[in-house]
Design a protein around this motif. Structure first.
Motif, PDB file in Angstrom:
ATOM      1  N   VAL A   1       0.858  -1.180   0.000  1.00 31.78           N
ATOM      2  CA  VAL A   1       0.000   0.000   0.000  1.00 31.78           C
ATOM      3  C   VAL A   1       0.900   1.238   0.000  1.00 31.78           C
ATOM      4  CG1 VAL A   1      -1.981  -1.072   1.147  1.00 31.78           C
ATOM      5  CG2 VAL A   1      -0.203   0.032   2.532  1.00 31.78           C
ATOM      6  N   ARG A   2       0.371   2.325  -0.558  1.00 34.96           N
ATOM      7  CA  ARG A   2       1.129   3.571  -0.543  1.00 34.96           C
ATOM      8  C   ARG A   2       0.631   4.454   0.581  1.00 34.96           C
ATOM      9  NH1 ARG A   2       0.705   8.413  -4.887  1.00 34.96           N
ATOM     10  NH2 ARG A   2      -0.994   8.938  -3.440  1.00 34.96           N
ATOM     11  N   CYS A   3       1.565   4.950   1.377  1.00 37.59           N
ATOM     12  CA  CYS A   3       1.266   5.879   2.459  1.00 37.59           C
ATOM     13  C   CYS A   3       2.044   7.170   2.199  1.00 37.59           C
ATOM     14  CB  CYS A   3       1.694   5.316   3.817  1.00 37.59           C
ATOM     15  SG  CYS A   3       1.069   3.677   4.210  1.00 37.59           S
ATOM     16  N   CYS A   4       1.343   8.272   2.080  1.00 35.75           N
ATOM     17  CA  CYS A   4       2.001   9.554   1.888  1.00 35.75           C
ATOM     18  C   CYS A   4       2.318  10.152   3.261  1.00 35.75           C
ATOM     19  CB  CYS A   4       1.109  10.498   1.084  1.00 35.75           C
ATOM     20  SG  CYS A   4       1.817  12.145   0.863  1.00 35.75           S
ATOM     21  N   TYR A   5       3.602  10.366   3.538  1.00 43.84           N
ATOM     22  CA  TYR A   5       3.965  10.911   4.856  1.00 43.84           C
ATOM     23  C   TYR A   5       4.106  12.432   4.829  1.00 43.84           C
ATOM     24  CZ  TYR A   5       8.690  10.075   2.929  1.00 43.84           C
ATOM     25  OH  TYR A   5       9.809  10.020   2.133  1.00 43.84           O
ATOM     26  N   ALA A   6       3.535  13.074   3.814  1.00 46.38           N
ATOM     27  CA  ALA A   6       3.444  14.545   3.812  1.00 46.38           C
ATOM     28  C   ALA A   6       2.232  14.939   4.654  1.00 46.38           C
ATOM     29  CB  ALA A   6       3.322  15.079   2.394  1.00 46.38           C
ATOM     30  N   ALA A   7       2.298  14.575   5.914  1.00 49.00           N
ATOM     31  CA  ALA A   7       1.263  14.880   6.903  1.00 49.00           C
ATOM     32  C   ALA A   7       1.993  15.302   8.170  1.00 49.00           C
ATOM     33  CB  ALA A   7       0.383  13.656   7.165  1.00 49.00           C
ATOM     34  N   SER A   8       1.264  15.862   9.113  1.00 50.29           N
ATOM     35  CA  SER A   8       1.924  16.338  10.331  1.00 50.29           C
ATOM     36  C   SER A   8       2.451  15.162  11.148  1.00 50.29           C
ATOM     37  CB  SER A   8       0.945  17.144  11.181  1.00 50.29           C
ATOM     38  OG  SER A   8      -0.026  16.290  11.762  1.00 50.29           O
TER      39      SER A   8
END
Length: 395
Positions: free
Chosen positions: A367-374
């Motif tokens: 799965v792809r997880c985008c870590y451009a999060a807080s």
């Protein structure tokens, strides 16, 4: 009659009717119906465009710069693009004839493919990949030929696999490194072998380097900079990711003048020009935005290290991505396919990730997880994912 097409459906072109819709957007239509969701799905910086860039766009409007520009883009922006590419990617282009400004790098990819493909031409591309590549090849009446990259090789593209896939119909090779969705990069030695293969088989290379500034370890190398490659490479790039300018929709392509001219014809008739305000903001990004870009990159690096360590701690094996802002963990230990895993995670704990198959069959098991999060959102997402995993493994 049940199952028959409506009158309007019969007018849809066959090659469009059979195109699948984006697996990312379909999944997030469901996400949008739910509350309290932590979304690690959409590949977008969580930073606002730096103020000086926004101010430049505002000032452009205030000065009444609202007319068309040259189809190729403003000369001022093209000069800066050529200087930026030469400085950072070591490939020299004539801004008057070898650069075109587009509506995001997505348009650049599209018109590059339409400019080079004759019906039936084959285009080799790396997979898992950005969702648009196979669709855009088909829309240009080409034949997509995927090469699956492997986690054991850090998802780098194998030159030997590329060469094995070449046929008399092969026209080009398309790839994106650092890669969406895997975060993989291409080592120089593999690029050198690919360059030799492209020259020996007389192939064009399309290199999408939209995430190149977000390289965390080692040197980013553009295949366009290697000996003998500039004349057979279309370099594709833009401002969306590194400068946090996704909504401005401004990208560009650099390449041999005959190819840029062919791309300009399509762009001219379909688009006319990229928005004037976005082009003037892009000038400011290249003039004064690299410091802010560096700060954003370091923030992504810190979040990457934190999040990937957390994924491995909770039992989702994940290689350390070397670029972009995506983690691509394996979910095979759960016994679920990636779509079922993503669905259960969303239903159980309201965490949204993208099933790997949205990026092609080679993405199954991930799965792809985008870590451009807080940092707070990433920490909470890991807590929720760990709870969900305990439930999934008991079923």
């Amino acid at each position: 009659m049940s199952g028959s097409k409506s009158v309007s459906e019969t007018f849809v072109a066959d090659h469009i009717a059979t195109l699948p819709k984006s697996g990312i957007r379909a999944f997030f239509d469901l996400v949008n119906t739910m509350d309290d969701v932590i979304s690690l799905g959409v590949g977008e910086p969580d930073f606002t465009t730096p103020w000086t860039i926004r101010e430049s766009g505002i000032y452009s409007i205030e000065r009444g710069h609202t007319a068309y520009t040259s189809n190729l883009g403003t000369p001022a922006l093209r000069r800066r693009i050529a200087a930026y590419v030469e400085r950072n990617y070591h490939a020299r282009y004539n801004p008057a004839t070898e650069c075109i400004v587009t509506v995001g790098v997505s348009e650049a990819v599209d018109i590059a493919l339409r400019a080079i493909i004759n019906p039936g031409d084959e285009v080799i591309y790396s997979e898992p990949c950005y969702v648009s590549y196979p669709a855009e090849i088909r829309m240009a009446h080409g034949v997509p030929v995927p090469i699956t990259t492997r986690v054991e090789e850090d998802f780098a593209l194998s030159p030997e696999a590329v060469e094995a896939a070449i046929t008399p119909r092969t026209k080009a090779v398309l790839f994106n490194f650092p890669c969406n969705p895997t975060g993989a990069v291409m080592p120089r030695d593999r690029l050198e072998r690919l360059a030799e293969i492209a020259q020996r088989h007389n192939l064009l290379v399309l290199t999408d380097e939209i995430y190149s500034e977000l390289t965390y370890e080692g040197e980013h190398v553009s295949i366009a900079s290697l000996p003998g490659m500039k004349e057979r490479t279309i370099f594709l790039h833009g401002f969306s990711k590194a400068f946090a300018m996704t909504g401005w929709r401004v990208g560009y392509a650099c390449g041999p003048a005959p190819l840029i001219d062919a791309m300009m014809k399509i762009h001219q008739y379909a688009i006319m020009c990229a928005p004037t305000v976005a082009q003037e903001a892009a000038i400011e990004a290249l003039d004064n935005g690299e410091s802010a870009m560096g700060e954003m990159r370091e923030s992504y690096r810190e979040r990457r290290d934190f999040f990937v360590a957390g994924l491995n701690r909770i039992g989702l094996e994940c290689r350390m991505p070397q670029g972009a802002f995506y983690a691509f963990p394996s979910i095979r230990s759960t016994g679920l396919d990636c779509t079922e895993f993503a669905s259960q995670l969303l239903q159980l704990e309201h965490v949204a990730v993208v099933p790997g198959v949205a990026f092609g069959p080679g993405g199954e098991g991930f799965v792809r997880c985008c870590y451009a999060a807080s940092r707070e959102e990433l920490a909470e997402a890991l807590v929720r994912m760990e709870r969900a995993l305990k439930i999934m493994r008991k079923r």
